[in-house]
Design a protein around this motif. Structure first.
Motif, PDB file in Angstrom:
ATOM      1  N   ASN A  69      30.092  44.823  44.023  1.00 29.77           N
ATOM      2  CA  ASN A  69      30.250  46.003  43.180  1.00 29.77           C
ATOM      3  C   ASN A  69      31.670  45.987  42.614  1.00 29.77           C
ATOM      4  OD1 ASN A  69      27.668  47.103  43.666  1.00 29.77           O
ATOM      5  ND2 ASN A  69      28.366  47.987  45.600  1.00 29.77           N
ATOM      6  N   ILE A  70      31.800  46.230  41.295  1.00 32.77           N
ATOM      7  CA  ILE A  70      33.089  46.131  40.624  1.00 32.77           C
ATOM      8  C   ILE A  70      33.415  47.470  39.974  1.00 32.77           C
ATOM      9  CG2 ILE A  70      34.441  44.863  38.909  1.00 32.77           C
ATOM     10  CD1 ILE A  70      32.457  42.566  39.218  1.00 32.77           C
ATOM     11  N   TYR A  71      34.676  47.930  40.149  1.00 30.15           N
ATOM     12  CA  TYR A  71      35.076  49.235  39.637  1.00 30.15           C
ATOM     13  C   TYR A  71      36.437  49.140  38.929  1.00 30.15           C
ATOM     14  CZ  TYR A  71      31.719  50.628  43.269  1.00 30.15           C
ATOM     15  OH  TYR A  71      30.606  50.745  44.070  1.00 30.15           O
ATOM     16  N   LEU A  72      36.615  49.986  37.917  1.00 28.02           N
ATOM     17  CA  LEU A  72      37.913  50.230  37.293  1.00 28.02           C
ATOM     18  C   LEU A  72      38.181  51.724  37.373  1.00 28.02           C
ATOM     19  CD1 LEU A  72      37.785  47.962  34.103  1.00 28.02           C
ATOM     20  CD2 LEU A  72      39.129  47.586  36.173  1.00 28.02           C
ATOM     21  N   ALA A 117      31.136  26.954  41.289  1.00 25.04           N
ATOM     22  CA  ALA A 117      31.175  27.038  39.828  1.00 25.04           C
ATOM     23  C   ALA A 117      31.920  28.305  39.412  1.00 25.04           C
ATOM     24  CB  ALA A 117      29.763  27.054  39.255  1.00 25.04           C
ATOM     25  N   PRO A 118      32.911  28.207  38.520  1.00 27.58           N
ATOM     26  CA  PRO A 118      33.650  29.393  38.083  1.00 27.58           C
ATOM     27  C   PRO A 118      32.797  30.307  37.204  1.00 27.58           C
ATOM     28  CG  PRO A 118      34.913  27.385  37.692  1.00 27.58           C
ATOM     29  CD  PRO A 118      33.520  26.966  38.002  1.00 27.58           C
ATOM     30  N   TYR A 119      33.211  31.577  37.203  1.00 29.54           N
ATOM     31  CA  TYR A 119      32.540  32.581  36.365  1.00 29.54           C
ATOM     32  C   TYR A 119      33.552  33.683  36.071  1.00 29.54           C
ATOM     33  CZ  TYR A 119      29.725  36.728  35.311  1.00 29.54           C
ATOM     34  OH  TYR A 119      29.223  37.870  34.739  1.00 29.54           O
ATOM     35  N   TYR A 120      33.476  34.267  34.865  1.00 26.83           N
ATOM     36  CA  TYR A 120      34.359  35.400  34.576  1.00 26.83           C
ATOM     37  C   TYR A 120      33.572  36.511  33.897  1.00 26.83           C
ATOM     38  CZ  TYR A 120      34.692  33.828  29.673  1.00 26.83           C
ATOM     39  OH  TYR A 120      34.412  33.479  28.383  1.00 26.83           O
ATOM     40  N   LEU A 121      34.103  37.719  34.032  1.00 22.75           N
ATOM     41  CA  LEU A 121      33.466  38.913  33.482  1.00 22.75           C
ATOM     42  C   LEU A 121      34.519  39.730  32.761  1.00 22.75           C
ATOM     43  CD1 LEU A 121      30.986  40.889  33.385  1.00 22.75           C
ATOM     44  CD2 LEU A 121      31.897  41.903  35.482  1.00 22.75           C
ATOM     45  N   ASN A 139      39.077  35.940  42.544  1.00 21.63           N
ATOM     46  CA  ASN A 139      39.947  34.768  42.421  1.00 21.63           C
ATOM     47  C   ASN A 139      41.115  34.977  41.465  1.00 21.63           C
ATOM     48  OD1 ASN A 139      37.027  33.940  42.948  1.00 21.63           O
ATOM     49  ND2 ASN A 139      38.155  32.143  43.658  1.00 21.63           N
ATOM     50  N   GLY A 140      40.895  35.732  40.412  1.00 19.97           N
ATOM     51  CA  GLY A 140      41.963  35.946  39.439  1.00 19.97           C
ATOM     52  C   GLY A 140      41.678  37.173  38.599  1.00 19.97           C
ATOM     53  N   LEU A 141      42.728  37.677  37.943  1.00 20.54           N
ATOM     54  CA  LEU A 141      42.581  38.897  37.148  1.00 20.54           C
ATOM     55  C   LEU A 141      43.566  38.868  35.989  1.00 20.54           C
ATOM     56  CD1 LEU A 141      41.051  41.707  37.341  1.00 20.54           C
ATOM     57  CD2 LEU A 141      43.184  42.602  38.248  1.00 20.54           C
ATOM     58  N   GLU A 142      43.086  39.253  34.799  1.00 21.15           N
ATOM     59  CA  GLU A 142      43.952  39.385  33.631  1.00 21.15           C
ATOM     60  C   GLU A 142      43.738  40.762  33.020  1.00 21.15           C
ATOM     61  OE1 GLU A 142      44.435  35.527  31.196  1.00 21.15           O
ATOM     62  OE2 GLU A 142      42.450  35.348  32.116  1.00 21.15           O
ATOM     63  N   ILE A 143      44.840  41.428  32.681  1.00 19.71           N
ATOM     64  CA  ILE A 143      44.779  42.756  32.072  1.00 19.71           C
ATOM     65  C   ILE A 143      45.545  42.710  30.761  1.00 19.71           C
ATOM     66  CG2 ILE A 143      45.333  45.201  32.337  1.00 19.71           C
ATOM     67  CD1 ILE A 143      45.241  44.797  35.358  1.00 19.71           C
ATOM     68  N   ARG A 172      39.792  41.080  32.579  1.00 25.33           N
ATOM     69  CA  ARG A 172      38.965  39.892  32.832  1.00 25.33           C
ATOM     70  C   ARG A 172      39.012  39.570  34.320  1.00 25.33           C
ATOM     71  NH1 ARG A 172      38.964  34.631  29.069  1.00 25.33           N
ATOM     72  NH2 ARG A 172      37.622  36.082  27.933  1.00 25.33           N
ATOM     73  N   PHE A 173      37.817  39.532  34.946  1.00 21.27           N
ATOM     74  CA  PHE A 173      37.675  39.197  36.360  1.00 21.27           C
ATOM     75  C   PHE A 173      37.274  37.727  36.478  1.00 21.27           C
ATOM     76  CE2 PHE A 173      36.595  43.605  35.664  1.00 21.27           C
ATOM     77  CZ  PHE A 173      37.187  44.305  36.707  1.00 21.27           C
ATOM     78  N   HIS A 174      38.009  36.977  37.283  1.00 25.44           N
ATOM     79  CA  HIS A 174      37.683  35.569  37.523  1.00 25.44           C
ATOM     80  C   HIS A 174      37.087  35.418  38.918  1.00 25.44           C
ATOM     81  CE1 HIS A 174      39.777  33.938  33.971  1.00 25.44           C
ATOM     82  NE2 HIS A 174      40.654  34.914  34.173  1.00 25.44           N
ATOM     83  N   PHE A 175      35.905  34.773  38.987  1.00 18.31           N
ATOM     84  CA  PHE A 175      35.222  34.576  40.262  1.00 18.31           C
ATOM     85  C   PHE A 175      34.915  33.091  40.467  1.00 18.31           C
ATOM     86  CE2 PHE A 175      33.970  38.868  38.918  1.00 18.31           C
ATOM     87  CZ  PHE A 175      34.341  39.608  40.031  1.00 18.31           C
ATOM     88  N   CYS A 176      34.963  32.657  41.706  1.00 20.34           N
ATOM     89  CA  CYS A 176      34.490  31.329  42.090  1.00 20.34           C
ATOM     90  C   CYS A 176      34.242  31.367  43.591  1.00 20.34           C
ATOM     91  CB  CYS A 176      35.513  30.250  41.742  1.00 20.34           C
ATOM     92  SG  CYS A 176      34.922  28.572  42.057  1.00 20.34           S
TER      93      CYS A 176
END
Length: 756
Positions: free
Chosen positions: A261-264, A285-289, A320-324, A244-248
């Protein structure tokens, strides 16, 4: 060592009696609670109460309760009714029970996973029903029926978020030590700019402290460059992972210009992602992917955020944040690798293994019979050896004045002849004296094999006599731990009382804080010394069925080796703690003035918390760099603890700091350190934390300083060992042979709630 003639029979009968006793045990305080159930339930002959408002157990009974939509029966081993309901907490809540009998209480927590009905309680924000799979062919991965395990929860901006700053009490680690190239990134913080919007992420998804900090590309370092920021994580191969990618967007520029651009692991998650559009063009405004990827043959997961020039965007990147989260495999397993359908070759190998197992079983039986023969023969030989040693012992000076053996036979291996001690210390040369204490002088010595040692020689007029000498030798010979000074040997010839320790190159902590011209310790060194000392004391308190209470914790008894690693020393006053059914040990007050637990002094009741109080005093010594009691100071400043508390009340705590530390400590780390020390110094022992809690919070304080705490799981040290009593069952890193309280402490370390 084998069983005696009737050893096996006695062991079996004892075990059966213990089981029977535990089954018949009916405690005074006996609370059985069925969480989330609207009514009371029964499991066998046990009655479970519902945790509704009727019984007043739960501080917030309005928290959601859920039940399984699947009515299929659960194994009778667990009780079908008990495991069909649960209580889901989305904020801090407490269960409170009145206690009629003081002492230790056994608490059992029951867990059982089941699929939740989305209409009963909506968890789709916290756990997505599906997520985009980053692999070919692309599809959506169903997550609601699978188990998830947290691998990493990271806050960008190199800022740690403590559980108390998260509505769900999660700990967010700082990203500084995960990022691979930090020379072209920049850490930013702008919490006031975060705006939670209707329909967007809530504070339960991630708190302000996460969305308000970020790691971004340093555009001043590389203006206009198309670069990626990459974070690397250790993971288990052959599993899928939810990321989970956290953006703000907390950077002051139009949100429409932020395209990423987002990569794994070099596979594209999103190309030319218009973050402003996803945030409805609301700045802040926060957003997550969410995305899912599977790792085959790799134990590293790389997460990359790159710049994009699409849509005329400025080359900028931000996270901004990351959860794995690790996802359970097709077997519903999070640990055992799912190898899939077995091939014919695999089945052939299985047959080979069956044959090998049968052959191995036959060999095992032969080996067992051989071992039994060897044990019986060895036991007979040992009997004759004991008789011979007994005859030799009758001629040995290893006796007290009454003719009784001073130490148990197991300590004979530690005994040094006096002539060897004379050679090591040049017959106790005054030029080799490195310290003087209540017991006597301490000399630096060198054994015949070149080993440097510290030799403590009891003075004839010492007020610490034979009892303390025996206690220290007995205690030190029981354990080995990297943060406890090791016993090399002892000597008791010609009325001498000599103890030989490993040599500690840098002397006492006290001498590095004040009263000498030794180099001053920086804040990091002081924190690490505190952590090392706490680990040693935590081991003493948890390494056997009864705690070992040091009873003389002070800065003079914390020694530093050549690497400035702390080790607790001087166990002459140590004492075994209370039995399981007791709360304290009643004993005469012993220790050092200024460090003594006030409850112990007034009631003569000794517990592990007495060591915790003394350790809190040491923490104030470390912070202030002055003695605990200093009669040369003006009235009101003589007692260190009272002096610190007075300035704390005034809100001017900086006035008590060691001047060497001023301006060299991070505020968050300092505040956490002071908070721990104050809790250690609570007047009532019940209000003090355990050494395990102190240790965890000190490690957290070190992390707040921006320093990675070295994980004990990687610290394999030859000095660790297990109690000779056999209480232990193995070792990991620092600890060996520890009780279940230690295991619990380690289990919760990553996600433990902060000490309250």
């Amino acid at each position: 060592m084998g069983f005696g003639k009737y050893g096996l029979f006695i062991w079996v009968m004892s075990t059966m009696c213990l089981i029977k006793f535990s089954l018949q045990f009916d405690p005074i305080d006996n609370y059985l609670v069925d969480c989330g159930s609207p009514k009371n339930s029964s499991v066998g002959d046990r009655d479970f109460l519902a945790d509704t408002s009727d019984h007043h157990f739960l501080s917030d009974p309005e928290q959601a309760s859920v039940s399984t939509a699947n009515s299929q029966p659960i194994s009778s081993t667990y009780g079908s009714s008990l495991y069909t309901t649960a209580r889901v907490f989305n904020r801090t809540s407490n269960y409170t029970f009145p206690v009629n009998q003081h002492g230790r209480h056994f608490i059992r927590l029951h867990f059982f996973p089941f699929a939740l009905d989305g209409e009963t309680y909506n968890l789709n924000d916290l756990i997505p029903a599906t997520a985009l799979t980053v692999e070919l062919p692309r599809n959506h991965h169903n997550l609601m029926t699978q188990a998830l395990e947290t691998v990493a929860r990271v806050n960008m901006g190199n800022q740690t978020v403590s559980p108390e700053n998260d509505t769900l009490w999660r700990f967010w680690n700082s990203d500084g030590h995960f990022i691979t190239q930090n020379n072209f990134v920049k850490y930013v913080k702008n919490i006031s700019s975060v705006k939670y919007t209707a329909g967007g992420p809530t504070r339960d998804i991630a708190p302000l402290s996460v969305y308000g900090t970020a790691t971004k590309l340093d555009t001043e370092f590389s203006p206009g460059a198309l670069l990626n920021m990459t974070w690397t994580f250790n993971v288990d191969p052959e599993f899928s992972y939810l990321v989970r990618f956290h953006f703000c967007d907390i950077i002051e520029h139009p949100p429409s210009q932020l395209v990423l651009n987002i990569y794994l692991n070099s596979m594209s998650v999103a190309k030319d992602l218009n973050l402003g559009e996803r945030m409805s063009n609301v700045w802040g405004a926060p957003y997550y992917l969410d995305a899912v990827t599977r790792l085959s043959g790799k134990n590293m997961l790389n997460v990359s955020i790159g710049t994009s020039l699409a849509l005329g965007a400025y080359p900028e990147s931000i996270l901004n944040g990351l959860e794995i989260m690790k996802i359970s495999n097709s077997k519903g397993n999070l640990y055992e690798v799912d190898t899939g359908t077995k091939s014919s070759a695999s089945r052939s190998k299985q047959k080979v293994w069956v044959v090998a197992a049968l052959a191995g079983g036959a060999v095992f039986i032969v080996v067992v019979l051989g071992c039994l023969f060897f044990i019986i023969r060895r036991r007979n030989r040992r009997k004759s050896l004991i008789v011979k040693q007994s005859m030799q012992q009758s001629l040995s000076p290893n006796m007290d004045t009454d003719g009784n053996a001073m130490f148990s036979r197991s300590k004979i291996g530690y005994r040094f002849p006096l002539i060897a001690v004379h050679e090591a210390t040049d017959k106790f040369s005054e030029s080799l004296v490195i310290g003087i204490g209540g017991f006597g002088k301490v000399y630096k010595g060198v054994l015949s094999d070149g080993t440097q040692v510290a030799v403590k020689r009891g003075a004839p007029q010492s007020h610490q006599g034979l009892a303390e000498f025996q206690t220290e030798v007995e205690m030190l010979s029981q354990f080995r731990h990297r943060h406890l000074v090791s016993l090399i040997g002892y000597c008791d010839e010609r009325n001498e009382m000599i103890i030989i320790y490993e040599y500690m190159e840098n002397g006492t902590l006290k001498n590095h804080l004040y009263g000498s011209d030794l180099p001053k310790l920086n804040w990091r060194q002081r924190l690490e010394i505190c952590i090392g000392s706490a680990r040693g004391l935590h081991y003493l308190h948890t390494s056997s069925s009864k705690a070992i209470i040091h009873r003389d914790v002070k800065s003079a008894n914390i020694l530093l080796d050549e690497n400035m690693m702390a080790k607790v020393a001087d166990f002459g006053l140590s004492k075994n703690g209370p039995e399981l059914d007791q709360t304290h040990v009643s004993t005469a007050v012993k220790g050092s003035f200024g460090y003594l637990d006030p409850e112990y002094m007034t009631r003569q009741q000794l517990t592990e918390k007495s060591d915790v109080y003394s350790f809190g005093v040491v923490m104030f010594e470390i912070l202030c760099g002055r003695p605990v009691i200093d009669p040369s100071r003006p009235r009101g400043m003589v007692n260190l603890v009272e002096w610190v508390r007075e300035w704390r009340k005034r809100g001017e705590l900086e006035k008590v700091f060691d001047p060497f530390l001023v301006g060299k400590m991070k505020t968050e780390s300092l505040e956490k350190f002071v908070e721990i020390a104050e809790k250690c110094l609570a007047e009532q022992s019940v209000d003090r934390p355990t050494m395990g809690d102190v240790l965890w919070n000190l490690e957290f304080a070190l992390q707040l300083e921006g320093i990675e705490v070295k994980r004990r799981e990687t610290e394999n040290d030859s000095s660790t060992g297990e109690l000779e009593s056999g209480a232990g069952e193995g070792s990991v890193g620092d600890f060996v042979g520890v009780s279940m309280s230690r295991v619990f402490s380690e289990m919760v370390k990553g996600e433990k709630h902060e000490m309250r």
